[in-house]
Design a protein around this motif. Structure first.
Motif: not given
Length: 208
Positions: A27-48
């Motif tokens: 619904n929204y686009l986020y443009f970080p200024e001082t924040a960091i956003i991580s794009d991640f996946q969760i693997l089959e063994d539960g690790k990220t």
């Protein structure tokens, strides 16, 4: 662009806050200024495993600009801070009016894809120490800070490794005077040495 100011909203993102989970509607686009956003996946063994990070150079939720209105991955705040939030539908409508904005967005998307590709190579071919040093440099560049509110457990999660490995590496880097740390904080003391210890991937993902 100042023309987007009427539809933009300043927000403060908190550590650990989930912006999107897989299949969530963007619904929204986020443009970080001082924040960091991580794009991640969760693997089959539960690790990220982080596949990309987004800081002041980019935008989170970019998939919505290409007729994909749901999130393919998890998007979580890794470094708290300021960001600008814009309604995705309004942004798509407004961006069509400004070719310079579209050019900038396409340029960023190319960088984002390149970062994901580089991460695949990095995770497969480089040591955990090299990856950690590269990751810390990337974080620092994107939030403009050398004191990073991160725990070793968080770092292990983003790199997809066990925490004891991070503990041993951070102890070694501390002994070399490259970083220091307190509970919940990492301090970069010598960025030149940190870059020397990092893998070559950093030079391909560096932002100015």
């Amino acid at each position: 662009l100042k023309e987007l100011a009427p539809i933009a909203e300043d927000v403060h993102l908190q550590t650990g806050e989930y912006l999107y989970q897989p299949d969530d509607v963007i619904n929204y686009l986020y443009f970080p200024e001082t924040a960091i956003i991580s794009d991640f996946q969760i693997l089959e063994d539960g690790k990220t495993l982080e596949v990309a990070m987004i800081g002041r150079e980019g935008v989170a939720g970019v998939a919505s600009l290409f007729n994909s209105h749901s999130s393919p991955n998890w998007l979580q705040v890794s470094i708290p801070g300021k960001a600008t939030r814009i309604d995705a539908k309004l942004f798509r409508s407004e961006s069509n009016k400004y070719p310079i904005l579209q050019t900038a967005l396409f340029s960023y998307v190319n960088q984002y894809i390149a970062q994901i590709s580089q991460k695949v190579i990095c995770n497969s071919h480089h040591s955990v120490e090299e990856r950690l040093c590269c990751w810390l440099l990337m974080i620092s560049d994107r939030c403009g800070r050398t004191n990073l509110p991160l725990t070793q457990e968080q770092i292990a999660g983003f790199l997809g490794v066990h925490r004891p490995s991070i503990t041993l590496i951070t102890q070694s880097l501390r002994e070399k005077g490259i970083i220091d740390y307190l509970r919940g904080k990492i301090f970069i003391l010598d960025k030149v040495k940190l870059e020397f210890t990092a893998c070559d991937c950093y030079s391909n993902t560096k932002i100015m």
